[in-house]
Design a protein around this motif. Structure first.
Motif: not given
Length: 212
Positions: A78-95
């Motif tokens: 089982k595997f996944a990728f994760v991302r810095n939550p601060f970076d990810r939240f900016v990406s979410y808002c832009a999306f």
């Protein structure tokens, strides 16, 4: 999410972590017996009616576990990728404001809107990354490998080696170009994102500045 019976792995597709690039590469190794659920660019559904009715491919490990059975779930890699939550939240808002320049013109206003005014609690892209990788007791079900967006290719190469499939350079899929995520923050926003995604920061070893 992808479940490969041929190669005995489960890929949990955490949103906003480059999942489409990984899916695209993994599909080249899948057999007819393997299954995938995805709803963007490609429309595929799991063979289980309840999961197939969900209109996206960001399913949690807890959701798929009963359909696979304990033996397969425990035995598959089982595997996944994760991302810095601060970076990810900016990406979410832009999306969420894609198709215009509203986010670039007033990013902090947009970020405050999602954090304080109308947080979309049920939106899978907004939820903590750990929510897709943990069981009902909050313990992480993902025990085999966690790749990092910050080292996407290196992580993917290492995961392929462990699965026993060939790796290849990942394509850029559904990506955008923005400034460094840190420029979008002020102290209030840093504190709010740190509180909301505290579990992700702790489990995956991130700080505002990046991976520990």
């Amino acid at each position: 999410m992808i479940v490969s019976h041929r190669h005995r792995f489960i890929f949990a597709a955490v949103p906003k972590t480059g999942t489409h690039s990984v899916r695209q590469a993994l599909r080249e190794q899948l057999g007819d017996e393997d299954v995938e659920q995805v709803g963007l660019f490609v429309d595929k559904r799991f063979p289980w009616q309840d999961l197939a009715a969900i209109r996206h491919g960001h399913l949690s490990l807890a959701q798929v576990r009963p359909y696979l059975g304990e033996e397969a779930f425990a035995g598959y890699f089982k595997f996944a990728f994760v991302r810095n939550p601060f970076d990810r939240f900016v990406s979410y808002c832009a999306f969420m404001l894609r198709g215009g320049d509203a986010f670039e013109r007033r990013p902090r206003e947009v970020m405050r809107h999602f954090l304080f005014e109308q947080p979309p609690e049920q939106h899978v892209l907004f939820q903590p990354q750990a929510s897709l990788l943990a069981g009902e007791d909050g313990r992480i079900l993902l025990t085999d490998a966690v790749g990092r967006v910050e080292d996407m290719q290196g992580s993917y190469d290492a995961i392929c080696a462990r699965i026993g499939i060939p790796s290849r350079p990942l394509d850029r899929v559904n990506s955008t170009t923005r400034d460094d995520y840190r420029r979008y923050y002020d102290p209030t926003l840093i504190e709010a994102v740190a509180a909301r995604y505290a579990q992700d920061l702790d489990l995956f070893g991130y700080t505002f500045e990046g991976p520990q």
